[in-house]
Design a protein around this motif. Structure first.
Motif, PDB file in Angstrom:
ATOM      1  N   ALA A 170       0.830  -1.206   0.000  1.00 56.17           N
ATOM      2  CA  ALA A 170       0.000   0.000   0.000  1.00 56.17           C
ATOM      3  C   ALA A 170       0.865   1.255   0.000  1.00 56.17           C
ATOM      4  O   ALA A 170       1.918   1.316   0.641  1.00 56.17           O
ATOM      5  CB  ALA A 170      -0.922  -0.003   1.215  1.00 56.17           C
ATOM      6  N   GLU A 171       0.407   2.255  -0.728  1.00 55.78           N
ATOM      7  CA  GLU A 171       1.102   3.534  -0.807  1.00 55.78           C
ATOM      8  C   GLU A 171       0.744   4.392   0.399  1.00 55.78           C
ATOM      9  O   GLU A 171      -0.429   4.452   0.792  1.00 55.78           O
ATOM     10  CB  GLU A 171       0.689   4.265  -2.091  1.00 55.78           C
ATOM     11  N   THR A 172       1.717   5.065   0.999  1.00 58.17           N
ATOM     12  CA  THR A 172       1.450   5.975   2.117  1.00 58.17           C
ATOM     13  C   THR A 172       2.022   7.353   1.799  1.00 58.17           C
ATOM     14  O   THR A 172       3.114   7.467   1.233  1.00 58.17           O
ATOM     15  CB  THR A 172       2.063   5.460   3.434  1.00 58.17           C
ATOM     16  N   ARG A 173       1.255   8.390   2.155  1.00 58.37           N
ATOM     17  CA  ARG A 173       1.716   9.770   1.989  1.00 58.37           C
ATOM     18  C   ARG A 173       1.395  10.547   3.257  1.00 58.37           C
ATOM     19  O   ARG A 173       0.379  10.290   3.905  1.00 58.37           O
ATOM     20  CB  ARG A 173       1.049  10.431   0.787  1.00 58.37           C
ATOM     21  N   LEU A 174       2.265  11.512   3.575  1.00 60.02           N
ATOM     22  CA  LEU A 174       2.138  12.290   4.807  1.00 60.02           C
ATOM     23  C   LEU A 174       2.002  13.772   4.465  1.00 60.02           C
ATOM     24  O   LEU A 174       2.755  14.297   3.628  1.00 60.02           O
ATOM     25  CB  LEU A 174       3.363  12.056   5.688  1.00 60.02           C
ATOM     26  N   TYR A 175       1.040  14.431   5.120  1.00 56.18           N
ATOM     27  CA  TYR A 175       0.776  15.851   4.878  1.00 56.18           C
ATOM     28  C   TYR A 175       0.620  16.570   6.218  1.00 56.18           C
ATOM     29  O   TYR A 175       0.359  15.942   7.247  1.00 56.18           O
ATOM     30  CB  TYR A 175      -0.516  16.043   4.076  1.00 56.18           C
ATOM     31  N   VAL A 178      -5.238  14.430   0.541  1.00 56.03           N
ATOM     32  CA  VAL A 178      -5.214  13.004   0.224  1.00 56.03           C
ATOM     33  C   VAL A 178      -4.425  12.816  -1.071  1.00 56.03           C
ATOM     34  O   VAL A 178      -4.196  13.762  -1.821  1.00 56.03           O
ATOM     35  CB  VAL A 178      -6.625  12.418   0.060  1.00 56.03           C
ATOM     36  N   ASN A 179      -4.027  11.587  -1.338  1.00 60.15           N
ATOM     37  CA  ASN A 179      -3.295  11.324  -2.573  1.00 60.15           C
ATOM     38  C   ASN A 179      -4.249  11.410  -3.770  1.00 60.15           C
ATOM     39  O   ASN A 179      -5.479  11.348  -3.614  1.00 60.15           O
ATOM     40  CB  ASN A 179      -2.585   9.970  -2.501  1.00 60.15           C
ATOM     41  N   PRO A 180      -3.708  11.584  -4.969  1.00 65.58           N
ATOM     42  CA  PRO A 180      -4.565  11.782  -6.143  1.00 65.58           C
ATOM     43  C   PRO A 180      -5.549  10.652  -6.404  1.00 65.58           C
ATOM     44  O   PRO A 180      -6.676  10.899  -6.863  1.00 65.58           O
ATOM     45  CB  PRO A 180      -3.551  11.910  -7.297  1.00 65.58           C
ATOM     46  N   LYS A 181      -5.167   9.413  -6.105  1.00 64.12           N
ATOM     47  CA  LYS A 181      -6.081   8.290  -6.352  1.00 64.12           C
ATOM     48  C   LYS A 181      -7.321   8.386  -5.467  1.00 64.12           C
ATOM     49  O   LYS A 181      -8.450   8.150  -5.923  1.00 64.12           O
ATOM     50  CB  LYS A 181      -5.353   6.968  -6.115  1.00 64.12           C
ATOM     51  N   MET A 182      -7.128   8.727  -4.202  1.00 63.38           N
ATOM     52  CA  MET A 182      -8.281   8.876  -3.319  1.00 63.38           C
ATOM     53  C   MET A 182      -9.110  10.083  -3.716  1.00 63.38           C
ATOM     54  O   MET A 182     -10.340  10.049  -3.658  1.00 63.38           O
ATOM     55  CB  MET A 182      -7.841   8.984  -1.855  1.00 63.38           C
ATOM     56  N   PHE A 183      -8.453  11.169  -4.130  1.00 63.39           N
ATOM     57  CA  PHE A 183      -9.200  12.358  -4.516  1.00 63.39           C
ATOM     58  C   PHE A 183     -10.099  12.068  -5.715  1.00 63.39           C
ATOM     59  O   PHE A 183     -11.239  12.539  -5.768  1.00 63.39           O
ATOM     60  CB  PHE A 183      -8.229  13.497  -4.852  1.00 63.39           C
ATOM     61  N   GLU A 184      -9.615  11.286  -6.669  1.00 59.22           N
ATOM     62  CA  GLU A 184     -10.448  10.922  -7.812  1.00 59.22           C
ATOM     63  C   GLU A 184     -11.674  10.146  -7.367  1.00 59.22           C
ATOM     64  O   GLU A 184     -12.777  10.321  -7.898  1.00 59.22           O
ATOM     65  CB  GLU A 184      -9.631  10.096  -8.812  1.00 59.22           C
ATOM     66  N   GLN A 185     -11.508   9.285  -6.380  1.00 54.11           N
ATOM     67  CA  GLN A 185     -12.641   8.527  -5.836  1.00 54.11           C
ATOM     68  C   GLN A 185     -13.646   9.463  -5.166  1.00 54.11           C
ATOM     69  O   GLN A 185     -14.857   9.289  -5.298  1.00 54.11           O
ATOM     70  CB  GLN A 185     -12.144   7.487  -4.834  1.00 54.11           C
ATOM     71  N   LEU A 186     -13.141  10.464  -4.447  1.00 59.77           N
ATOM     72  CA  LEU A 186     -14.027  11.396  -3.753  1.00 59.77           C
ATOM     73  C   LEU A 186     -14.868  12.197  -4.732  1.00 59.77           C
ATOM     74  O   LEU A 186     -16.020  12.551  -4.440  1.00 59.77           O
ATOM     75  CB  LEU A 186     -13.203  12.363  -2.887  1.00 59.77           C
ATOM     76  N   ARG A 187     -14.323  12.492  -5.892  1.00 65.53           N
ATOM     77  CA  ARG A 187     -15.053  13.283  -6.874  1.00 65.53           C
ATOM     78  C   ARG A 187     -16.177  12.487  -7.519  1.00 65.53           C
ATOM     79  O   ARG A 187     -17.094  13.067  -8.095  1.00 65.53           O
ATOM     80  CB  ARG A 187     -14.110  13.796  -7.963  1.00 65.53           C
ATOM     81  N   ASN A 202      -6.297  17.958  -3.069  1.00 67.49           N
ATOM     82  CA  ASN A 202      -5.688  16.927  -3.894  1.00 67.49           C
ATOM     83  C   ASN A 202      -4.173  17.049  -3.852  1.00 67.49           C
ATOM     84  O   ASN A 202      -3.575  17.814  -4.614  1.00 67.49           O
ATOM     85  CB  ASN A 202      -6.213  17.057  -5.335  1.00 67.49           C
ATOM     86  N   ASP A 203      -3.542  16.333  -2.921  1.00 63.71           N
ATOM     87  CA  ASP A 203      -2.083  16.199  -2.896  1.00 63.71           C
ATOM     88  C   ASP A 203      -1.357  17.542  -2.907  1.00 63.71           C
ATOM     89  O   ASP A 203      -0.484  17.807  -3.744  1.00 63.71           O
ATOM     90  CB  ASP A 203      -1.643  15.345  -4.088  1.00 63.71           C
ATOM     91  N   ASN A 204      -1.753  18.436  -1.975  1.00 63.49           N
ATOM     92  CA  ASN A 204      -1.130  19.758  -1.836  1.00 63.49           C
ATOM     93  C   ASN A 204      -1.396  20.698  -3.012  1.00 63.49           C
ATOM     94  O   ASN A 204      -0.700  21.703  -3.171  1.00 63.49           O
ATOM     95  CB  ASN A 204       0.394  19.640  -1.615  1.00 63.49           C
ATOM     96  N   GLN A 205      -2.405  20.392  -3.810  1.00 66.03           N
ATOM     97  CA  GLN A 205      -2.797  21.266  -4.908  1.00 66.03           C
ATOM     98  C   GLN A 205      -3.993  22.126  -4.480  1.00 66.03           C
ATOM     99  O   GLN A 205      -4.541  21.959  -3.389  1.00 66.03           O
ATOM    100  CB  GLN A 205      -3.140  20.445  -6.155  1.00 66.03           C
ATOM    101  N   THR A 206      -4.407  23.053  -5.348  1.00 66.07           N
ATOM    102  CA  THR A 206      -5.517  23.945  -5.005  1.00 66.07           C
ATOM    103  C   THR A 206      -6.875  23.282  -5.157  1.00 66.07           C
ATOM    104  O   THR A 206      -7.849  23.725  -4.548  1.00 66.07           O
ATOM    105  CB  THR A 206      -5.477  25.203  -5.891  1.00 66.07           C
ATOM    106  N   GLU A 207      -6.973  22.227  -5.954  1.00 65.65           N
ATOM    107  CA  GLU A 207      -8.245  21.535  -6.150  1.00 65.65           C
ATOM    108  C   GLU A 207      -8.676  20.867  -4.850  1.00 65.65           C
ATOM    109  O   GLU A 207      -7.880  20.195  -4.193  1.00 65.65           O
ATOM    110  CB  GLU A 207      -8.081  20.493  -7.249  1.00 65.65           C
TER     111      GLU A 207
END
Length: 215
Positions: free
Chosen positions: A11-16, A51-60, A123-128
């Motif tokens: 599993a991929e992990t990201r920290l923010y 969240v990471n981009p993959k999760m953000f796509e799911q949220l949309r 979305n992964d430290n972006q403005t979206e």
């Protein structure tokens, strides 16, 4: 069980890092938006996270009120109190780590328990970003978290703050929070709200400046 373990290891992990917004902060941030958006979001406490981009796509692509949610509180070996607010969609999980000993975090938790609140998820430290609206049941669960009315001395904070890196790293472990859905966890995003006010309190010079600013 063997397959589950293998998937967890991959599993991929990201920290923010995240932040908290008061209702006044939210109103100010929306001042240049159109009336429909200001009305839809309104005055509310906001937990800002990524969240990471993959999760953000799911949220949309789903109904936001169908997200799996879990509220967890725990006490560290040194006595530090923490909350983990977990959202999950399919195999993608987000964990918001909140140090409950911090006065600013306590204020936000108690406020969100009694007033409108939500999550501003970027979305992964972006403005979206999307907004997840909280519900009264979630608010009631917040009131059960440990240590919300506990005020710690500067000496106690000086002991707890150095343990934060190890608490954060533990929270990035995939198996630390079980899957909230039938799917195995494929990715974990962890957002940490740093205990800024407590960190300032530990430093006497910064503490004096903070007292002057806060009155």
């Amino acid at each position: 069980m063997k397959n589950q373990t293998t998937q967890n290891e991959l599993a991929e992990t990201r920290l923010y890092t995240g932040r908290l917004m008061t209702p006044d902060d939210v109103v100010a941030a929306l001042s240049d938006r159109d009336l429909d958006e200001r009305t839809r979001i309104g005055r509310r406490w906001m937990f800002c996270c990524d969240v990471n981009p993959k999760m953000f796509e799911q949220l949309r692509g789903i109904r936001l009120d169908s997200l799996a949610l879990r509220v967890t509180g725990f006490v560290s070996s040194l006595g530090g109190t923490y909350a983990v607010l977990t959202h999950q969609v399919a195999g993608h999980q987000h964990r918001l780590l909140l140090p409950l000993y911090d006065a600013e975090v306590q204020e936000a938790i108690i406020g969100a328990a009694n007033e409108p609140h939500g999550f501003l998820v970027s979305n992964d430290n972006q403005t979206e970003a999307v907004v997840l609206f909280g519900n009264p049941q979630f608010g009631q669960e917040l009131l059960g978290l440990p240590g919300l009315s506990r005020q710690l001395s500067r000496e106690a904070l000086a002991v707890l703050i150095p343990e934060l890196p190890s608490v954060i790293m533990a929270m990035t472990e995939v198996a630390r929070v079980p899957s909230l859905c039938e799917e195995a966890i494929m990715s974990v995003s962890v957002t940490v709200v740093m205990p800024i006010r407590s960190m300032l309190r530990v430093d006497e010079k910064l503490d004096a400046m903070l007292d002057e600013v806060l009155g």
